[in-house]
Design a protein around this motif. Structure first.
Motif, PDB file in Angstrom:
ATOM      1  N   VAL A 398       0.847  -1.202   0.000  1.00  0.00           N
ATOM      2  CA  VAL A 398       0.000   0.000   0.000  1.00  0.00           C
ATOM      3  C   VAL A 398       0.880   1.249   0.000  1.00  0.00           C
ATOM      4  O   VAL A 398       0.599   2.218  -0.705  1.00  0.00           O
ATOM      5  N   ALA A 399       1.970   1.215   0.771  1.00  0.00           N
ATOM      6  CA  ALA A 399       2.893   2.353   0.797  1.00  0.00           C
ATOM      7  C   ALA A 399       3.489   2.603  -0.582  1.00  0.00           C
ATOM      8  O   ALA A 399       3.655   3.761  -1.009  1.00  0.00           O
ATOM      9  N   LEU A 400       3.804   1.537  -1.311  1.00  0.00           N
ATOM     10  CA  LEU A 400       4.340   1.706  -2.661  1.00  0.00           C
ATOM     11  C   LEU A 400       3.296   2.324  -3.589  1.00  0.00           C
ATOM     12  O   LEU A 400       3.606   3.198  -4.406  1.00  0.00           O
ATOM     13  N   GLN A 401       2.048   1.884  -3.461  1.00  0.00           N
ATOM     14  CA  GLN A 401       0.986   2.485  -4.276  1.00  0.00           C
ATOM     15  C   GLN A 401       0.861   3.976  -3.968  1.00  0.00           C
ATOM     16  O   GLN A 401       0.667   4.800  -4.876  1.00  0.00           O
ATOM     17  N   ALA A 402       0.964   4.326  -2.689  1.00  0.00           N
ATOM     18  CA  ALA A 402       0.882   5.735  -2.299  1.00  0.00           C
ATOM     19  C   ALA A 402       2.033   6.528  -2.914  1.00  0.00           C
ATOM     20  O   ALA A 402       1.826   7.586  -3.520  1.00  0.00           O
ATOM     21  N   MET A 403       3.254   6.029  -2.761  1.00  0.00           N
ATOM     22  CA  MET A 403       4.423   6.734  -3.278  1.00  0.00           C
ATOM     23  C   MET A 403       4.337   6.884  -4.801  1.00  0.00           C
ATOM     24  O   MET A 403       4.590   7.969  -5.347  1.00  0.00           O
ATOM     25  N   ALA A 404       3.975   5.800  -5.488  1.00  0.00           N
ATOM     26  CA  ALA A 404       3.928   5.834  -6.953  1.00  0.00           C
ATOM     27  C   ALA A 404       2.807   6.717  -7.479  1.00  0.00           C
ATOM     28  O   ALA A 404       2.893   7.235  -8.604  1.00  0.00           O
ATOM     29  N   VAL A 409       6.308  12.111  -8.078  1.00  0.00           N
ATOM     30  CA  VAL A 409       7.180  10.938  -8.226  1.00  0.00           C
ATOM     31  C   VAL A 409       7.067  10.447  -9.666  1.00  0.00           C
ATOM     32  O   VAL A 409       5.984  10.069 -10.110  1.00  0.00           O
ATOM     33  N   PRO A 410       8.172  10.440 -10.419  1.00  0.00           N
ATOM     34  CA  PRO A 410       8.088  10.261 -11.876  1.00  0.00           C
ATOM     35  C   PRO A 410       7.836   8.849 -12.370  1.00  0.00           C
ATOM     36  O   PRO A 410       7.403   8.667 -13.504  1.00  0.00           O
ATOM     37  N   SER A 411       8.141   7.800 -11.579  1.00  0.00           N
ATOM     38  CA  SER A 411       7.961   6.434 -12.068  1.00  0.00           C
ATOM     39  C   SER A 411       7.846   5.469 -10.898  1.00  0.00           C
ATOM     40  O   SER A 411       8.210   5.789  -9.756  1.00  0.00           O
ATOM     41  N   VAL A 412       7.379   4.252 -11.225  1.00  0.00           N
ATOM     42  CA  VAL A 412       7.269   3.219 -10.198  1.00  0.00           C
ATOM     43  C   VAL A 412       8.657   2.847  -9.680  1.00  0.00           C
ATOM     44  O   VAL A 412       8.839   2.624  -8.472  1.00  0.00           O
ATOM     45  N   GLN A 413       9.650   2.803 -10.589  1.00  0.00           N
ATOM     46  CA  GLN A 413      10.993   2.424 -10.159  1.00  0.00           C
ATOM     47  C   GLN A 413      11.577   3.446  -9.172  1.00  0.00           C
ATOM     48  O   GLN A 413      12.182   3.082  -8.160  1.00  0.00           O
ATOM     49  N   VAL A 414      11.382   4.717  -9.465  1.00  0.00           N
ATOM     50  CA  VAL A 414      11.835   5.749  -8.537  1.00  0.00           C
ATOM     51  C   VAL A 414      11.079   5.633  -7.215  1.00  0.00           C
ATOM     52  O   VAL A 414      11.662   5.765  -6.133  1.00  0.00           O
TER      53      VAL A 414
END
Length: 435
Positions: A398-404, A409-414
């Motif tokens: 869920v935290a990754l979904q929030a960040m992405a 934030v320009p990309s999922v990898q970043v």
């Protein structure tokens, strides 16, 4: 609200450099807001600052001649018990955590800011569980108290409290009162003759109406690109064509979204020259606490206004006054949406004008939401709600979904890189993520 013996007020984060401002507010408003007990509470790591700023608070009260008792404590429950108002001005992880909130994104070519973007997300993850724990104490020890939250990110924190506790809570920010003061000075007009309409979220608002003594000044302000800006955001000029087409005066925080390249370049230059904004604030705070130590100092020093959050405490005291006295005046606050913005969930926290009554704030309908801002408000709100869920659950996915999902934030990898590095740096403050 009737409190014949006087009010008990608890300030959580009482060792903050902002405390002299709130003490000054209580002294000035004593006739309207009869404070009997002022409890300044902090944690062990903040004990030294609490003692310094607490002694200054006591000197200020002595100079005023008012019968206000100032108590300093590390016992949060003792401070909260029986309180009428509780304010929060906390920084979980102190300025050291803020430094990395700003520095790590910059290292990856992303805006680093304490309440916006990845830095704001980390601050929310650290803060929300602590505030909800405090709310458990409030529910038990002072269930009728008002919790006035100006701990950032204020919108997310306020929404989390509304959704996950029974505490009566209102979020507030210094930007609206700062704009009122700026307009009052610019037009040489008392602030009660100025009306501004705010639309949006905390640190993501637009001012869509500015009436000064009955005259519409918004077109003039948009045309001249004159703006109120905070100490913590560089005064980069808006593009005139864009601003006129937008039809609203954006919060200075919106520069991070509308002028990302220029703002990032400024941050990277500042990082090389003087460090992050946290490093600058640390130097300002050190200077302030040196002043606070002076046993002859009996008032709030002017240098406090160099902090980006100047006037937070004044806004809080004004809100207490209005709640206590059922003033029914208009203030800009963070409250539940309840259908005001029809493209957001009803329980989302928004920042809008409210009529403040003795029973709490009543949000006012907004006259106009510029079409071009709805998408950004919606996108940031999705990020906020995902961040709240991550803070509650400690769920990394869920935290990754929030960040992405954050627009900066320009990309999922970043997003994955930032999340991994920032969670690790914040490990002592995020036990939910390290079960």
């Amino acid at each position: 609200m009737t409190v014949p013996e006087g009010l008990k007020i608890a300030v959580i984060g009482g060792g903050s450099s902002y405390t002299p401002e709130i003490v000054e507010g209580f002294i000035r408003k004593y006739e309207q807001l009869p404070v009997k007990e002022l409890w300044l509470v902090d944690i062990e790591e903040g004990k030294h600052k609490l003692e310094i700023v607490g002694e200054l608070a006591k000197r200020m009260v002595v100079k005023s001649g008012l019968p206000i008792e100032v108590h300093l404590t590390l016992d949060r429950r003792k401070a909260i018990e029986g309180a009428d108002f509780i304010t929060t001005q906390m920084r979980v992880g102190l300025l050291e955590a803020r430094k990395w909130d700003e520095h790590i994104p910059n290292m990856h070519g992303v805006i680093g800011q304490e309440t916006t973007g990845p830095g704001g997300m980390m601050k929310a993850l650290r803060t929300i569980p602590v505030l909800l724990d405090i709310c458990k104490d409030i529910e038990e020890l002072s269930p009728n108290a008002w919790l006035l939250n100006f701990t950032n990110p204020a919108g997310m924190v306020t929404e989390a409290i509304h959704r996950y506790s029974k505490v009566k809570s209102i979020g507030l920010c210094n930007a609206p009162i700062g704009l009122q003061k700026w307009l009052s000075e610019k037009y040489e007009t008392p602030s009660n003759h100025i009306y501004t309409e705010f639309v949006g979220l905390n640190h993501l608002h637009w001012v869509t109406r500015i009436d000064v003594a009955g005259v519409d000044k918004l077109p003039e302000l948009l045309d001249k690109r004159e703006e109120y800006s905070g100490k913590n955001v560089p005064a980069t000029e808006w593009d005139p064509e864009f601003l006129n087409g937008l039809g609203g005066l954006p919060s200075y925080y919106l520069k991070y979204f509308y002028m990302t390249d220029a703002m990032l370049a400024e941050q990277l230059d500042s990082l090389k020259a003087s460090g992050t904004r946290a490093d600058v604030v640390k130097r300002v705070e050190d200077e302030l606490f040196q002043l606070y130590k002076d046993p002859n100092l009996q008032e709030k020093p002017k240098q406090l206004e160099q902090r980006g959050g100047a006037y937070y405490s004044e806004a809080a005291v004004n809100l207490m006054d209005s709640l206590y006295n059922d003033k029914r005046d208009i203030q800009t606050l963070n409250v539940s949406n309840d259908g005001i913005l029809d493209f957001l969930p009803r329980d989302a926290s928004i920042e809008v004008n409210c009529v403040v009554t003795g029973n709490g704030p009543i949000p006012l309908p907004v006259k106009r939401v510029p079409e071009g801002v709805k998408g950004l408000i919606h996108a940031v709100k999705i990020y906020e709600r995902l961040t709240i869920e991550a803070a509650i659950t400690g769920d990394r996915s869920v935290a990754l979904q929030a960040m992405a999902s954050h627009p900066l934030v320009p990309s999922v990898q970043v997003a994955k890189t930032l999340l991994g590095e920032m969670l690790e740096r914040n490990k002592p403050f995020l036990p939910a993520f390290y079960k």
